[in-house]
Design an enzyme around this catalytic site. Structure first.
Site, PDB file in Angstrom:
ATOM      1  N   GLY A  23       0.893  -1.135  -0.127  1.00  0.00           N
ATOM      2  CA  GLY A  23      -0.005   0.040   0.204  1.00  0.00           C
ATOM      3  C   GLY A  23       0.764   1.325   0.147  1.00  0.00           C
ATOM      4  N   THR A  26       0.025   5.222  -1.779  1.00  0.00           N
ATOM      5  CA  THR A  26      -0.790   6.598  -1.264  1.00  0.00           C
ATOM      6  C   THR A  26      -0.843   6.692   0.319  1.00  0.00           C
ATOM      7  N   ARG A  48      -2.599  -2.849  -5.710  1.00  0.00           N
ATOM      8  CA  ARG A  48      -3.220  -3.313  -7.055  1.00  0.00           C
ATOM      9  C   ARG A  48      -3.003  -2.425  -8.050  1.00  0.00           C
ATOM     10  N   SER A 114     -22.692  -7.666   2.926  1.00  0.00           N
ATOM     11  CA  SER A 114     -22.730  -9.362   2.615  1.00  0.00           C
ATOM     12  C   SER A 114     -21.688 -10.004   3.041  1.00  0.00           C
ATOM     13  N   TYR A 156      -8.623   0.348  17.552  1.00  0.00           N
ATOM     14  CA  TYR A 156      -9.656  -0.455  17.852  1.00  0.00           C
ATOM     15  C   TYR A 156      -9.513  -1.805  17.677  1.00  0.00           C
ATOM     16  N   ARG A 208     -13.709   6.877   2.941  1.00  0.00           N
ATOM     17  CA  ARG A 208     -14.481   5.743   3.540  1.00  0.00           C
ATOM     18  C   ARG A 208     -14.951   5.758   4.999  1.00  0.00           C
TER      19      ARG A 208
HETATM   20  C1  HXC Z   1     -21.372  -2.049   2.035  1.00  0.00           C
HETATM   21  C2  HXC Z   1     -19.685  -2.512   0.539  1.00  0.00           C
HETATM   22  C3  HXC Z   1     -19.450  -1.174   0.631  1.00  0.00           C
HETATM   23  C4  HXC Z   1     -20.060  -0.317   1.310  1.00  0.00           C
HETATM   24  C5  HXC Z   1     -18.261  -2.301  -0.984  1.00  0.00           C
HETATM   25  N1  HXC Z   1     -18.880  -3.119  -0.246  1.00  0.00           N
HETATM   26  N2  HXC Z   1     -18.461  -1.156  -0.272  1.00  0.00           N
HETATM   27  N3  HXC Z   1     -20.889  -3.024   1.351  1.00  0.00           N
HETATM   28  N4  HXC Z   1     -20.857  -0.608   2.094  1.00  0.00           N
HETATM   29  N5  HXC Z   1     -19.621   0.880   1.387  1.00  0.00           N
HETATM   30  C6  HXC Z   1     -19.218  -4.450  -0.776  1.00  0.00           C
HETATM   31  C7  HXC Z   1     -19.635  -4.823  -2.152  1.00  0.00           C
HETATM   32  O1  HXC Z   1     -20.704  -4.647  -2.647  1.00  0.00           O
HETATM   33  C8  HXC Z   1     -18.933  -6.084  -2.541  1.00  0.00           C
HETATM   34  O2  HXC Z   1     -20.006  -7.293  -1.992  1.00  0.00           O
HETATM   35  C9  HXC Z   1     -17.794  -6.373  -1.455  1.00  0.00           C
HETATM   36  O3  HXC Z   1     -17.905  -5.167  -0.495  1.00  0.00           O
HETATM   37  C10 HXC Z   1     -16.407  -6.004  -2.161  1.00  0.00           C
HETATM   38  O4  HXC Z   1     -16.459  -4.812  -2.818  1.00  0.00           O
HETATM   39  P1  HXC Z   1     -15.622  -4.570  -4.335  1.00  0.00           P
HETATM   40  O5  HXC Z   1     -15.699  -2.912  -4.353  1.00  0.00           O
HETATM   41  O6  HXC Z   1     -15.829  -5.543  -5.138  1.00  0.00           O
HETATM   42  O7  HXC Z   1     -14.409  -4.819  -3.347  1.00  0.00           O
HETATM   43  P2  HXC Z   1     -12.785  -4.159  -3.964  1.00  0.00           P
HETATM   44  O8  HXC Z   1     -12.616  -3.847  -5.537  1.00  0.00           O
HETATM   45  O9  HXC Z   1     -11.723  -5.349  -3.629  1.00  0.00           O
HETATM   46  O10 HXC Z   1     -12.385  -2.868  -3.077  1.00  0.00           O
HETATM   47  C11 HXC Z   1     -12.147  -3.009  -1.631  1.00  0.00           C
HETATM   48  C12 HXC Z   1     -12.989  -1.985  -0.842  1.00  0.00           C
HETATM   49  C13 HXC Z   1     -12.580  -0.464  -1.589  1.00  0.00           C
HETATM   50  C14 HXC Z   1     -12.638  -2.182   0.612  1.00  0.00           C
HETATM   51  C15 HXC Z   1     -14.420  -2.053  -0.974  1.00  0.00           C
HETATM   52  O11 HXC Z   1     -13.097   0.451  -0.837  1.00  0.00           O
HETATM   53  C16 HXC Z   1     -10.991  -0.248  -1.497  1.00  0.00           C
HETATM   54  O12 HXC Z   1     -10.485  -0.853  -2.648  1.00  0.00           O
HETATM   55  N6  HXC Z   1     -10.285   0.069  -0.346  1.00  0.00           N
HETATM   56  C17 HXC Z   1      -8.740   0.151  -0.279  1.00  0.00           C
HETATM   57  C18 HXC Z   1      -8.159   1.535   0.465  1.00  0.00           C
HETATM   58  C19 HXC Z   1      -8.881   1.598   1.865  1.00  0.00           C
HETATM   59  O13 HXC Z   1     -10.034   1.125   2.112  1.00  0.00           O
HETATM   60  N7  HXC Z   1      -8.391   2.573   2.713  1.00  0.00           N
HETATM   61  C20 HXC Z   1      -8.865   2.849   3.754  1.00  0.00           C
HETATM   62  C21 HXC Z   1      -7.976   2.093   4.914  1.00  0.00           C
HETATM   63  S1  HXC Z   1      -8.507   3.180   6.348  1.00  0.00           S
HETATM   64  P3  HXC Z   1     -20.866  -7.886  -2.784  1.00  0.00           P
HETATM   65  O14 HXC Z   1     -21.776  -8.791  -1.996  1.00  0.00           O
HETATM   66  O15 HXC Z   1     -21.861  -6.805  -3.541  1.00  0.00           O
HETATM   67  O16 HXC Z   1     -20.103  -8.564  -3.949  1.00  0.00           O
HETATM   68  C22 HXC Z   1      -8.412   2.217   7.903  1.00  0.00           C
HETATM   69  C23 HXC Z   1      -8.071   3.195   8.880  1.00  0.00           C
HETATM   70  C24 HXC Z   1      -8.828   2.748  10.131  1.00  0.00           C
HETATM   71  O17 HXC Z   1      -8.046   1.037   7.646  1.00  0.00           O
HETATM   72  C25 HXC Z   1      -8.821   3.562  11.381  1.00  0.00           C
HETATM   73  C26 HXC Z   1      -9.048   5.027  11.031  1.00  0.00           C
HETATM   74  C27 HXC Z   1      -9.147   5.679  12.418  1.00  0.00           C
HETATM   75  P1  NAP Z   2      -4.986   4.343   1.990  1.00  0.00           P
HETATM   76  O1  NAP Z   2      -3.968   5.481   1.416  1.00  0.00           O
HETATM   77  O2  NAP Z   2      -6.217   3.934   1.312  1.00  0.00           O
HETATM   78  O3  NAP Z   2      -3.815   3.081   1.858  1.00  0.00           O
HETATM   79  C1  NAP Z   2      -4.475   1.838   1.828  1.00  0.00           C
HETATM   80  C2  NAP Z   2      -3.598   1.199   0.634  1.00  0.00           C
HETATM   81  O4  NAP Z   2      -3.769  -0.342   0.708  1.00  0.00           O
HETATM   82  C3  NAP Z   2      -3.605   1.727  -0.743  1.00  0.00           C
HETATM   83  O5  NAP Z   2      -2.525   2.276  -1.179  1.00  0.00           O
HETATM   84  C4  NAP Z   2      -4.272   0.388  -1.555  1.00  0.00           C
HETATM   85  O6  NAP Z   2      -3.834   0.458  -2.686  1.00  0.00           O
HETATM   86  C5  NAP Z   2      -3.743  -0.712  -0.844  1.00  0.00           C
HETATM   87  N1  NAP Z   2      -4.518  -1.936  -0.911  1.00  0.00           N
HETATM   88  C6  NAP Z   2      -5.714  -1.956  -0.760  1.00  0.00           C
HETATM   89  N2  NAP Z   2      -6.163  -3.357  -1.021  1.00  0.00           N
HETATM   90  C7  NAP Z   2      -5.243  -3.911  -1.483  1.00  0.00           C
HETATM   91  C8  NAP Z   2      -4.734  -5.413  -1.990  1.00  0.00           C
HETATM   92  N3  NAP Z   2      -5.697  -6.226  -2.119  1.00  0.00           N
HETATM   93  N4  NAP Z   2      -3.506  -5.370  -2.248  1.00  0.00           N
HETATM   94  C9  NAP Z   2      -2.543  -4.552  -2.226  1.00  0.00           C
HETATM   95  N5  NAP Z   2      -2.694  -3.395  -1.787  1.00  0.00           N
HETATM   96  C10 NAP Z   2      -4.005  -2.923  -1.378  1.00  0.00           C
HETATM   97  O7  NAP Z   2      -5.293   4.397   3.597  1.00  0.00           O
HETATM   98  P2  NAP Z   2      -4.383   4.956   4.817  1.00  0.00           P
HETATM   99  O8  NAP Z   2      -5.031   5.902   5.792  1.00  0.00           O
HETATM  100  O9  NAP Z   2      -2.782   5.450   4.234  1.00  0.00           O
HETATM  101  O10 NAP Z   2      -4.143   3.599   5.547  1.00  0.00           O
HETATM  102  C11 NAP Z   2      -2.760   2.923   5.399  1.00  0.00           C
HETATM  103  C12 NAP Z   2      -2.619   2.112   6.830  1.00  0.00           C
HETATM  104  O11 NAP Z   2      -2.958   2.729   8.038  1.00  0.00           O
HETATM  105  C13 NAP Z   2      -3.907   0.952   6.884  1.00  0.00           C
HETATM  106  O12 NAP Z   2      -3.430  -0.159   7.200  1.00  0.00           O
HETATM  107  C14 NAP Z   2      -4.903   1.684   7.864  1.00  0.00           C
HETATM  108  O13 NAP Z   2      -5.768   0.610   8.301  1.00  0.00           O
HETATM  109  C15 NAP Z   2      -4.007   2.368   8.732  1.00  0.00           C
HETATM  110  N6  NAP Z   2      -4.437   3.152   9.550  1.00  0.00           N
HETATM  111  C16 NAP Z   2      -4.767   4.366   9.023  1.00  0.00           C
HETATM  112  C17 NAP Z   2      -5.516   5.413   9.780  1.00  0.00           C
HETATM  113  C18 NAP Z   2      -5.610   6.777   9.615  1.00  0.00           C
HETATM  114  O14 NAP Z   2      -6.189   7.432  10.119  1.00  0.00           O
HETATM  115  N7  NAP Z   2      -5.139   7.344   8.116  1.00  0.00           N
HETATM  116  C19 NAP Z   2      -5.672   5.324  11.353  1.00  0.00           C
HETATM  117  C20 NAP Z   2      -5.255   3.846  11.737  1.00  0.00           C
HETATM  118  C21 NAP Z   2      -4.952   2.854  10.985  1.00  0.00           C
HETATM  119  P3  NAP Z   2      -4.507   0.061  -4.069  1.00  0.00           P
HETATM  120  O15 NAP Z   2      -6.060   0.456  -4.157  1.00  0.00           O
HETATM  121  O16 NAP Z   2      -3.775   0.242  -5.207  1.00  0.00           O
HETATM  122  O17 NAP Z   2      -4.750  -1.410  -3.984  1.00  0.00           O
END
Ligand code: HXC
Ligand code: NAP
Length: 296
Positions: A23, A26, A48, A114, A156, A208
């Site tokens: 990851g 970004t 990805r 789901s 969490y 998100r």
């Molecule tokens: C309900 C959802 C949904 C939503 C997706 N799904 N978004 N369900 N509400 N908002 C469902 C879809 O309908 C599908 O189910 C399944 O989840 C998979 O979705 P896809 O879009 O096909 O998956 P994919 O393309 O692999 O994308 C994964 C993703 C996407 C997680 C949904 O948001 C992503 O690529 N995220 C990567 C970056 C990211 O999330 N960064 C944030 C990290 S922050 P069905 O049943 O329809 O097939 C973090 C911080 C924590 O972790 C702490 C902060 C303080």
């Molecule tokens: P982010 O920019 O969305 O980073 C997530 C990265 O994971 C993206 O670069 C994404 O790239 C990659 N990723 C997602 N699915 C993947 C897969 N299947 N294979 C390989 N790479 C994948 O968000 P961020 O805030 O910087 O988060 C970074 C880390 O910090 C995460 O572990 C998150 O849980 C943690 N964290 C963040 C916060 C916060 O406040 N920001 C707080 C607590 C913890 P692609 O979409 O190109 O795959």
């Protein structure tokens, strides 16, 4: 100038080291990559989206003069992880540091999810972490190489949290891996640590978890006793410390960097921050003292 926005480790701390940051294209992964490069490391960034990775690689190479190799790799797929590791070794001759940073997350009432949505988050966060951990760990152990692993979890992971249940379950698993392997792999000279960040603004997380409809309702910094969100450099400083030799006696540890946020939610009486003047406390103290006086 705030010191926490400044780099911390001595220049050249990572000279001749190679790091993989999942990851890394970004958000926090990009910020850690930038700092590792400034400290002299070669960095492989994986995710990805190869276009995003290439753009980040070009930007950070120009900025730091370091070497970045962008490699497309879905961490859910073990074969892709093995191929990414081979490309890393072929290009840089080895790997010294692994940062398991890739994640997926979004807020949702659990009953609306789901089973595939649940799988998706668990697979990226937990399976992705153990896939990379296993591939790189086997490489280090079979080659009798020392290594450093850093897992990015969340606060969490200790407390649980509604509305992000798949992420909480997966990050809890990542925490268990950290503490378990910190002990089990110490005999091989492999250290395994974790960081539990509080809120650090990134587009990925904010889109998100704090969508703009919530902007007036939730201000992430207001939940934090230190009354601010995190700066990327302070997390990068902590990450660099944990994967460097400066932390040689630290393993199996999770370091929270959240301005006191999770403890603020946990402490029974922390809400008393709302008592903002001495006069308010004068009234409360008088009431409590009068309660303990013997009744006539
Ligand atoms: C309900 C959802 C949904 C939503 C997706 N799904 N978004 N369900 N509400 N908002 C469902 C879809 O309908 C599908 O189910 C399944 O989840 C998979 O979705 P896809 O879009 O096909 O998956 P994919 O393309 O692999 O994308 C994964 C993703 C996407 C997680 C949904 O948001 C992503 O690529 N995220 C990567 C970056 C990211 O999330 N960064 C944030 C990290 S922050 P069905 O049943 O329809 O097939 C973090 C911080 C924590 O972790 C702490 C902060 C303080
Ligand atoms: P982010 O920019 O969305 O980073 C997530 C990265 O994971 C993206 O670069 C994404 O790239 C990659 N990723 C997602 N699915 C993947 C897969 N299947 N294979 C390989 N790479 C994948 O968000 P961020 O805030 O910087 O988060 C970074 C880390 O910090 C995460 O572990 C998150 O849980 C943690 N964290 C963040 C916060 C916060 O406040 N920001 C707080 C607590 C913890 P692609 O979409 O190109 O795959």
């Amino acid at each position: 100038m705030n010191m926490y926005t400044q780099p911390m480790l001595p220049e050249g701390s990572f000279r001749n080291k190679t790091a993989i940051v999942t990851g890394g294209g970004t958000g926090l992964g990009k910020s850690m990559t930038r700092y590792f490069l400034q400290l002299g490391a070669n960095v492989v960034i994986t995710s990805r989206k190869i276009d995003v990775l290439k753009e980040t690689a070009a930007e950070l190479e120009a900025e730091t003069g370091g070497k970045v190799l962008p490699v497309a790799c879905d961490v859910r797929n073990y074969e892709e992880v093995e191929a990414m590791l081979k490309t890393t070794i072929d290009t840089f001759g080895g790997v010294d540091i692994l940062v398991n940073n890739a994640a997926g997350n979004f807020i949702s009432p659990t009953e609306r999810l789901s089973n595939r949505a649940f799988d998706t988050i668990i697979d990226i966060v937990l399976k992705g972490t153990y896939n990379c951990t296993l591939a790189v760990g086997k490489y280090w152990i079979s080659g009798k190489k020392q290594g450093n692993m850093l897992n990015i979890t969340t606060t969490y992971a200790f407390t649980g949290s509604g509305y992000v249940v798949p992420s909480a379950a997966a990050k809890g698993g990542v925490l268990a891996i950290t503490r378990s392997l910190g002990v089990e792999w110490a005999k091989y000279g492999i250290r395994v640590n974790a960081i539990a960040p509080g809120p650090f603004p990134t587009k990925g997380a904010w889109d998100r978890l704090f969508p703009k409809q919530f902007a007036e309702m939730i201000k992430p910094d207001m939940r934090v006793p230190l009354k601010r969100v995190g700066e990327h450099q302070e997390l990068a400083n902590l990450a660099a410390y944990l994967v460097s030799d400066y932390s040689a006696y630290v393993t199996g540890e999770v370091v929270t960097i959240d301005g006191g946020e999770w403890l603020n939610g946990a402490g029974e009486f922390n809400w008393l921050d709302m008592m903002t003047t001495p006069e308010m406390w004068d009234q409360i103290e008088a009431a409590i003292r009068s309660n303990s006086k013997p009744k006539e």
